[in-house]
Design a protein around this motif. Structure first.
Motif, PDB file in Angstrom:
ATOM      1  N   GLU A   7       0.803  -1.093  -0.187  1.00 22.73           N
ATOM      2  CA  GLU A   7      -0.053   0.061  -0.163  1.00 22.73           C
ATOM      3  C   GLU A   7       0.797   1.341   0.065  1.00 22.73           C
ATOM      4  OE1 GLU A   7      -2.831  -0.269   3.236  1.00 22.73           O
ATOM      5  OE2 GLU A   7      -3.649  -2.212   2.594  1.00 22.73           O
ATOM      6  N   LEU A   8       1.940   1.459  -0.784  1.00 23.62           N
ATOM      7  CA  LEU A   8       2.620   2.527  -1.186  1.00 23.62           C
ATOM      8  C   LEU A   8       2.111   3.898  -1.318  1.00 23.62           C
ATOM      9  CD1 LEU A   8       5.822   1.116  -2.849  1.00 23.62           C
ATOM     10  CD2 LEU A   8       5.673   1.738  -0.340  1.00 23.62           C
ATOM     11  N   GLY A   9       0.719   3.982  -1.907  1.00 25.59           N
ATOM     12  CA  GLY A   9       0.057   5.078  -1.963  1.00 25.59           C
ATOM     13  C   GLY A   9      -0.842   5.424  -0.868  1.00 25.59           C
ATOM     14  N   SER A  10      -0.529   4.909   0.235  1.00 24.35           N
ATOM     15  CA  SER A  10      -1.473   5.264   1.427  1.00 24.35           C
ATOM     16  C   SER A  10      -1.064   6.509   2.246  1.00 24.35           C
ATOM     17  CB  SER A  10      -1.785   4.188   2.445  1.00 24.35           C
ATOM     18  OG  SER A  10      -2.306   2.986   1.944  1.00 24.35           O
ATOM     19  N   VAL A  11      -0.055   6.842   2.230  1.00 23.54           N
ATOM     20  CA  VAL A  11       0.633   8.054   3.142  1.00 23.54           C
ATOM     21  C   VAL A  11       1.000   9.317   2.188  1.00 23.54           C
ATOM     22  CG1 VAL A  11       2.186   8.781   4.866  1.00 23.54           C
ATOM     23  CG2 VAL A  11       1.233   6.327   4.756  1.00 23.54           C
ATOM     24  N   GLY A  12       1.658   9.086   1.168  1.00 26.59           N
ATOM     25  CA  GLY A  12       2.201  10.248   0.376  1.00 26.59           C
ATOM     26  C   GLY A  12       3.646  10.665   0.866  1.00 26.59           C
ATOM     27  N   VAL A  13       3.897  11.704   0.395  1.00 27.58           N
ATOM     28  CA  VAL A  13       5.145  12.305   0.726  1.00 27.58           C
ATOM     29  C   VAL A  13       5.000  13.295   2.174  1.00 27.58           C
ATOM     30  CG1 VAL A  13       6.807  14.129   0.110  1.00 27.58           C
ATOM     31  CG2 VAL A  13       5.868  12.547  -1.816  1.00 27.58           C
ATOM     32  N   VAL A  14       5.885  12.825   2.934  1.00 29.62           N
ATOM     33  CA  VAL A  14       6.037  13.496   4.297  1.00 29.62           C
ATOM     34  C   VAL A  14       7.494  14.068   4.369  1.00 29.62           C
ATOM     35  CG1 VAL A  14       5.528  13.394   6.832  1.00 29.62           C
ATOM     36  CG2 VAL A  14       4.198  12.190   5.324  1.00 29.62           C
ATOM     37  N   THR A  15       7.602  15.450   4.228  1.00 27.45           N
ATOM     38  CA  THR A  15       9.099  15.952   4.178  1.00 27.45           C
ATOM     39  C   THR A  15       9.343  16.581   5.550  1.00 27.45           C
ATOM     40  OG1 THR A  15       7.927  18.160   3.605  1.00 27.45           O
ATOM     41  CG2 THR A  15       8.863  16.701   1.828  1.00 27.45           C
TER      42      THR A  15
END
Length: 535
Positions: A7-15
């Protein structure tokens, strides 16, 4: 041991969070990708609809009253008005003379099927539904100017006005009601037979910037405050009340309504509100990355684009961040993109763009008129016949140092499953990229353990004939140490099932990139990792 991430699309980018604190399926950096249905996919690509003879500053997609395809009006810094329609571009200035060049932001609006364009240094212009050219707004005092002209109900609102030699930066002036297919016949607040009037929000600490309708009301913003405007009719016409302070809007064209919420690009935050509750949507996720990377001398270049078909809002700005590639132009080169259905963030490279709009563009190609080949044209035989799909459209300026040789009208669409039959602009698109650092696997192993990555089996597919992707693996010994990466490895999804690695350290890292413009779907991976002790 087997280390699996799904599920690599569940969280997104968190910088903005230390990578070691992120869930396994989050990314510490990324661009030109989107997150949907628990997968990572390519962001829409820029397709070149038309080159433009001048540098555009605003765009306005117009739907003909009789139906059919949209036209797109673009305006230059010298107030040249051109219209793109069905493959051709023509001037719509009529009697409107060009001006000295100015980069002051434009606003556009439509009321009663009449289209309006405004810039604060001259009289607004309009075009009636059956008109060909734009003309100076009649029934408007020729000595007046306004920062923003917006439609609300049956009225036009002029926000932050200069009237003669006097500036009224906290004033909201409204017209008399407009009838169908006509402009308002009066702005005279002294005429008791008309509904025109004005109100000065004297308590405002800073000048008004812009406003937008919100459900049945309207909200006006300064750089750090907001006021609600409610239609009450009768003698007063409108009621004004303060909503909040310490939050405003960074520039004109930086507010959008979605599902009875305003999403607002502020000067130090991006937030949403329903007039009762206000909440940041980027704090502790990407806020620091956006505003620390933003060119603070270019606030007046910022704008919002709403890609309704994929439920995303693009907050566009000029950035000097570490992922920026279009660095030589003066317009927007970065979009921070918020998916309001999944609440995920990503970023996209922008090819020196000034504005966005929406429209259904005629793009059907035939063997008689096309100069393209099937693999790059976009869409299918069925989609070419489908007709009136609406797309997000951008106008951009040339930047020779960035490889952008023309001023352009772009359409945003998929790389492989597009319905816009225009070629992908190779120079305007940059490669998808993802990075995750600080993987400590602390859920089941001690942080101090030395991890050795030997093999990764990615789950990535594409319908493109080019099925290659690039992976780079690395590691670092300390949480504060940048990863040391191995060489990049090409993974061919048509023949390969794994990627080998020798990365070793307490904190593992990886990069994923796509060397060509193609759609893909990355859902997860399995990794073979050995814990070899503590050091």
């Amino acid at each position: 041991m087997l280390y699996g991430v799904k599920e690599l699309g569940s969280v997104g980018v968190v910088t903005d969070v230390t990578p070691s604190r992120l869930p396994d399926n989050a990314f510490s950096r990324g661009k030109n990708v989107r997150f949907d249905e628990m997968s990572v996919t390519r962001s829409p690509v820029f397709r070149n609809i038309s080159t433009l003879a001048f540098e555009p500053r605003i765009a306005m997609g117009l739907m003909p009253t009789a139906g059919g395809f949209s036209t797109v009006v673009a305006v230059s810094p010298t107030y040249q008005i051109n219209e793109y329609a069905n493959g051709s571009v023509s001037s719509k200035n009529g009697s409107i003379s060009t001006t000295s060049s100015s980069d002051v932001p434009f606003t556009t609006t439509t009321l009663a099927d009449v289209d309006y364009i405004n810039r604060p240094d001259r009289v607004p212009v309009f075009r009636l539904p059956a008109g060909t050219n734009f003309a100076d707004l009649t029934n408007w005092d020729a000595t007046w100017r306004t920062k923003s002209l917006r439609a609300f109900g049956d009225f036009l609102l002029a926000i932050n006005t200069t009237e003669g030699a006097t500036e009224y930066s906290q004033r909201v002036r409204w017209s008399h009601t407009a009838l169908a297919n006509n402009i308002p016949d009066s702005w005279d607040a002294t005429n008791a037979a008309k509904s025109a009037g004005f109100n000065d929000l004297a308590q405002l600490k800073t000048p008004l910037v812009d406003g937008a309708a919100l459900s049945t009301n309207f909200v006006v913003y300064s750089s750090d405050e907001a006021y609600l405007i409610e239609f009450v009719g009768g003698t007063f016409i409108f009621n004004f009340r303060k909503l909040f302070e310490n939050s405003g809007v960074i520039n004109q064209n930086c507010i959008v309504e979605v599902d009875k919420l305003h999403f607002v690009f502020g000067k130090d935050d991006i937030y949403k509100h329903d007039t009762h509750t206000k909440k940041s949507i980027c704090d502790q996720i990407v806020k620091d990355y956006i505003f620390n990377g933003m060119d603070t001398s270019a606030y007046d270049k910022c704008f919002i684009a709403h890609n309704q078909s994929i439920e995303e809002i693009m907050f566009c700005y000029k950035s000097n961040d570490d992922m920026a590639e279009f660095t030589s132009g003066s317009r927007c080169n970065r979009a921070a993109i918020y998916n309001y259905r999944t609440s995920t963030w990503s970023f996209q490279d922008l090819p020196n763009v000034s504005a966005a709009t929406t429209g259904a563009i005629a793009s059907t190609q035939t063997y008689a008129n096309t100069t393209q080949i099937y693999s790059t044209a976009g869409g299918t035989y069925n989609s070419q016949g489908s007709g009136f799909d609406t797309h997000l459209l951008f106008v951009g300026s040339s930047s020779a140092s960035d490889g952008l040789s023309n001023h352009s009208l772009f359409g945003l669409d998929s790389a492989d499953s597009a319905t816009l039959g225009f070629p992908i602009d190779v120079a305007a698109n940059k490669a998808p990229f993802l990075e995750r650092t600080g993987i400590d696997m602390d859920e089941s192993n001690p942080i101090s353990g030395q991890k050795v990555l030997s093999r990764v089996t990615p789950q990535v597919v594409t319908n493109n004939t080019d099925k290659t992707f690039e992976f780079t693996f690395g590691a670092s010994p300390m949480i504060s140490t940048a990863p040391t990466y191995e060489g990049t490895v090409t993974f061919d999804a048509a023949v390969d099932y794994k990627v080998d690695s020798r990365a070793s350290g307490r904190y593992l890292s990886y990069k994923f990139s796509v060397p060509t413009n193609k759609d893909f779907n990355l859902t997860g991976f399995d990794a073979e990792v050995a814990i070899v002790g503590r050091r």
